[in-house]
Enzyme design. Structure first.
Site, PDB file in Angstrom:
ATOM      1  CB  CYS A  21       5.892  -4.274   9.323  1.00 26.25           C
ATOM      2  SG  CYS A  21       7.107  -4.179  10.414  1.00 26.25           S
ATOM      3  CB  CYS A  70      -0.039   7.183  11.080  1.00 30.75           C
ATOM      4  SG  CYS A  70       0.502   9.263  10.495  1.00 30.75           S
ATOM      5  CD  GLU A 108      -3.634  -1.325   1.888  1.00 32.02           C
ATOM      6  OE1 GLU A 108      -4.004  -1.864   2.274  1.00 32.02           O
ATOM      7  OE2 GLU A 108      -3.072  -0.458   2.626  1.00 32.02           O
ATOM      8  CB  CYS A 156       1.352  -0.418  13.731  1.00 33.72           C
ATOM      9  SG  CYS A 156       1.654  -0.682  12.469  1.00 33.72           S
ATOM     10  CB  CYS A 175       2.704   7.805   3.393  1.00 34.69           C
ATOM     11  SG  CYS A 175       2.717   6.707   4.272  1.00 34.69           S
ATOM     12  CB  CYS A 233       3.942  -1.267  16.784  1.00 33.37           C
ATOM     13  SG  CYS A 233       6.164  -1.482  16.282  1.00 33.37           S
TER      14      CYS A 233
HETATM   15  N1  SAH Z   1       8.768   1.330  10.794  1.00 29.35           N
HETATM   16  C1  SAH Z   1       8.282   2.599  10.553  1.00 29.35           C
HETATM   17  C2  SAH Z   1       7.107   3.557  10.192  1.00 29.35           C
HETATM   18  C3  SAH Z   1       5.776   2.947  10.524  1.00 29.35           C
HETATM   19  S1  SAH Z   1       4.412   3.802  10.433  1.00 29.35           S
HETATM   20  C4  SAH Z   1       8.234   3.171  12.061  1.00 29.35           C
HETATM   21  O1  SAH Z   1       8.335   2.068  12.836  1.00 29.35           O
HETATM   22  O2  SAH Z   1       8.355   4.699  13.211  1.00 29.35           O
HETATM   23  C5  SAH Z   1       4.928   5.405  10.590  1.00 29.35           C
HETATM   24  C6  SAH Z   1       3.914   5.684  12.480  1.00 29.35           C
HETATM   25  O3  SAH Z   1       3.115   5.840  12.727  1.00 29.35           O
HETATM   26  C7  SAH Z   1       4.824   5.352  13.272  1.00 29.35           C
HETATM   27  O4  SAH Z   1       4.886   6.322  14.242  1.00 29.35           O
HETATM   28  C8  SAH Z   1       3.950   4.043  13.756  1.00 29.35           C
HETATM   29  O5  SAH Z   1       4.168   3.718  14.889  1.00 29.35           O
HETATM   30  C9  SAH Z   1       2.618   5.299  13.656  1.00 29.35           C
HETATM   31  N2  SAH Z   1       1.145   4.239  13.710  1.00 29.35           N
HETATM   32  C10 SAH Z   1       1.468   2.891  13.644  1.00 29.35           C
HETATM   33  N3  SAH Z   1      -0.092   2.559  13.796  1.00 29.35           N
HETATM   34  C11 SAH Z   1       0.302   3.699  14.196  1.00 29.35           C
HETATM   35  C12 SAH Z   1      -1.944   3.679  15.226  1.00 29.35           C
HETATM   36  N4  SAH Z   1      -3.041   2.469  14.485  1.00 29.35           N
HETATM   37  N5  SAH Z   1      -2.268   5.368  14.695  1.00 29.35           N
HETATM   38  C13 SAH Z   1      -0.990   5.858  14.732  1.00 29.35           C
HETATM   39  N6  SAH Z   1      -0.622   5.935  14.541  1.00 29.35           N
HETATM   40  C14 SAH Z   1       0.137   4.691  14.067  1.00 29.35           C
END
Ligand code: SAH
Length: 357
Positions: free
Chosen positions: A119, A338, A99, A126, A112, A123
């Protein structure tokens, strides 16, 4: 009978090659150097998908080029959110889906981009991590995302955030090559590029050595180790003091500030005491905090804090002298915000805001 695996293309895709490399490549094909410059323009500025359609090339050579891949993916699905954000589901040459999101604002068009299929970081908040990890993206698969959004909007992309699917620093060689090409071939300033990482031991220091002008954003998300471990499983192998120390080294090596991303989850990490704890860690640190109110995903029942609570958190940090901003949510209705990206096999096409083409 045993299935015969598809043979990979003999030539690596051209997308990702610099102007000089393309000049060299056409010369190897017995063509004059200026054809390399034309090829560069057709690939990066015109977004050509097949070399056979480059009308300025002699017919006979075009026929010979038919088997050479540019390295573009296929647009499988596209969903438009009411705020104009568009989510793209792209099919790669091996059938995997990724995506990408195009986010328009008044003067900007931000893409983006994903750096991996899935991944491995898992986390808890996410969506991408829920589907596990399939593979790293190649440089051309990263660049393709930028060109796809650019041509769909019919407008130049101004900013890039590596905040799509995946952990960029686990694929740092391809990401580095993509940053170079985004900058020099597509023509987007390095300062308009942000790489977001959850933090991989040793990799932030290694990234600093490249001395890029791009911004590094670090997903901190917690004010202490115990909360961080709950949210980010990989934090168990990377204690908060170690991560912060590596970020300090990054600032020393590059002279550039770090952005700390902090997801706000109601009751979990959004209390005033958490803001104070965070401020304590970041005092005197050349940094900036970007708060991200949680975007809901199906699997989890975390709550997004109310605007009032977000504001209180902001004020508390500001009172402690910490530079802070709140990320504006974009694309929520198209599951494009995000953390909402996933490698969906069967996209939902029932939404009234969705278009399929
Ligand atoms: N792997 C990278 C990029 C992730 S996406 C990283 O961890 O930084 C970019 C941002 O969105 C990251 O800070 C991630 O933690 C955040 N993110 C992930 N899931 C989310 C959610 N459900 N709501 C808000 N932000 C989120």
């Amino acid at each position: 009978m045993t299935a015969i695996a598809a043979t990979p293309p003999i030539q690596p895709p051209l997308l990702g090659k610099s102007r000089a490399e393309l000049v060299e490549w056409v010369q190897q094909q017995g063509q004059p150097a200026y054809r390399g410059k034309q090829l560069h323009e057709w690939i990066y500025a015109k977004g050509v998908r097949s070399l056979a359609t480059i009308s300025v090339f002699p017919k006979q050579w075009r026929a010979a080029l038919e088997t050479v891949e540019v390295g573009r993916s296929h647009l499988h699905y596209r969903a438009v959110a009411p705020d104009g954000t568009i989510k793209y589901l792209l099919r790669l040459s091996d059938g995997h889906m990724i995506e990408t999101v195009g986010i328009p604002t008044d003067k900007r068009l931000t893409v983006c981009v994903s750096s991996q299929v899935g991944c491995p970081m898992a986390c808890t908040f996410c969506a991408t991590g829920k589907g596990g990890f399939l593979r790293n993206l190649a440089t051309h698969e990263i660049l393709d995302q930028v060109l796809t959004v650019q041509s769909d909007f019919g407008q130049r992309v101004t900013n890039i955030v590596f905040m799509g699917m995946g952990e960029p620093l686990l694929n740092d060689q391809a990401v580095l090559a993509a940053v170079r090409s985004i900058n020099q071939d597509i023509g987007i300033g390095q300062r308009c590029i942000t790489i977001s990482t959850v933090g991989i031991p040793g990799r932030i220091r290694r990234w600093a050595e490249h001395q890029l002008q791009a911004t590094l954003a670090v997903s901190l998300h917690a004010s202490n180790q115990s909360i961080r471990e709950q949210l980010v499983p990989s934090a168990r192998q990377y204690p908060l003091p170690m991560l912060l120390e590596e970020c300090r080294e990054y600032v020393q090596i590059t002279g550039r500030r770090v952005t700390f991303e902090y997801i706000l989850l109601a009751e979990l990490n959004d209390l005033p005491t958490h803001a104070d704890e965070l401020a304590h860690h970041l005092r005197g640190f050349q940094s900036h905090v970007n708060l991200i109110p949680y975007n809901p995903i199906q699997e989890m029942d975390y709550q997004r804090p109310t605007p009032k609570r977000v504001e209180t958190f902001v004020q508390r940090l500001q009172a402690a002298g910490i530079a802070v901003s709140v990320r504006q949510t974009r694309g929520l209705e198209a599951d494009a915000a995000c953390g909402q990206l996933r490698a969906a096999i069967a996209p939902r096409i029932d939404s009234k805001n969705s278009e399929n083409r």
